[in-house]
Design a protein around this motif. Structure first.
Motif, PDB file in Angstrom:
ATOM      1  N   TYR A  62     -29.024 -42.431   9.072  1.00  0.00           N
ATOM      2  CA  TYR A  62     -29.331 -43.843   9.345  1.00  0.00           C
ATOM      3  C   TYR A  62     -30.694 -43.976  10.036  1.00  0.00           C
ATOM      4  O   TYR A  62     -31.516 -44.812   9.648  1.00  0.00           O
ATOM      5  CB  TYR A  62     -28.230 -44.453  10.206  1.00  0.00           C
ATOM      6  CG  TYR A  62     -28.483 -45.886  10.576  1.00  0.00           C
ATOM      7  CD1 TYR A  62     -28.290 -46.897   9.643  1.00  0.00           C
ATOM      8  CD2 TYR A  62     -28.937 -46.226  11.849  1.00  0.00           C
ATOM      9  CE1 TYR A  62     -28.530 -48.215   9.969  1.00  0.00           C
ATOM     10  CE2 TYR A  62     -29.180 -47.537  12.190  1.00  0.00           C
ATOM     11  CZ  TYR A  62     -28.981 -48.534  11.243  1.00  0.00           C
ATOM     12  OH  TYR A  62     -29.228 -49.846  11.565  1.00  0.00           O
ATOM     13  N   ARG A  65     -33.593 -43.140   7.677  1.00  0.00           N
ATOM     14  CA  ARG A  65     -33.851 -44.179   6.678  1.00  0.00           C
ATOM     15  C   ARG A  65     -34.592 -45.358   7.307  1.00  0.00           C
ATOM     16  O   ARG A  65     -35.388 -46.013   6.636  1.00  0.00           O
ATOM     17  CB  ARG A  65     -32.546 -44.674   6.058  1.00  0.00           C
ATOM     18  CG  ARG A  65     -31.939 -43.666   5.133  1.00  0.00           C
ATOM     19  CD  ARG A  65     -30.694 -44.214   4.511  1.00  0.00           C
ATOM     20  NE  ARG A  65     -30.796 -43.968   3.075  1.00  0.00           N
ATOM     21  CZ  ARG A  65     -30.537 -44.837   2.142  1.00  0.00           C
ATOM     22  NH1 ARG A  65     -30.115 -46.033   2.460  1.00  0.00           N
ATOM     23  NH2 ARG A  65     -30.676 -44.532   0.875  1.00  0.00           N
ATOM     24  N   GLN A  66     -34.321 -45.651   8.565  1.00  0.00           N
ATOM     25  CA  GLN A  66     -34.977 -46.758   9.253  1.00  0.00           C
ATOM     26  C   GLN A  66     -36.454 -46.457   9.540  1.00  0.00           C
ATOM     27  O   GLN A  66     -37.280 -47.340   9.464  1.00  0.00           O
ATOM     28  CB  GLN A  66     -34.255 -47.082  10.569  1.00  0.00           C
ATOM     29  CG  GLN A  66     -32.827 -47.514  10.410  1.00  0.00           C
ATOM     30  CD  GLN A  66     -32.692 -48.781   9.581  1.00  0.00           C
ATOM     31  OE1 GLN A  66     -33.464 -49.702   9.720  1.00  0.00           O
ATOM     32  NE2 GLN A  66     -31.698 -48.813   8.714  1.00  0.00           N
TER      33      GLN A  66
END
Length: 68
Positions: A62, A65-66
């Motif tokens: 997560y 990906r950010q």
């Protein structure tokens, strides 16, 4: 990626899960009183460690990906 602290934490947690799994399989294969007494406890430790490892992996993906 190898210098990312979260990646190092994920790798260590995976190694801990593998170590607990190998210990459990070894005691299961050997059998005996120790296995009868501690097999369920070892399995619970593995499941807990595996849960933590999966949460860390999901957090790592997560976050990457950010920022990526």
């Amino acid at each position: 990626m190898a210098d990312d602290p979260l990646f190092i934490l994920v790798a260590i947690s995976c190694l801990i899960v593998a170590g607990i799994l190998l210990f459990g399989v070894g005691t299961f294969g050997k059998g005996g009183e120790f296995n009868r007494k501690h097999a369920n406890r070892i399995m619970r430790w593995r499941i807990g460690a595996q849960f933590v490892a999966v949460i860390l992996i999901l957090a790592f993906v997560y976050i990457r990906r950010q920022t990526g």
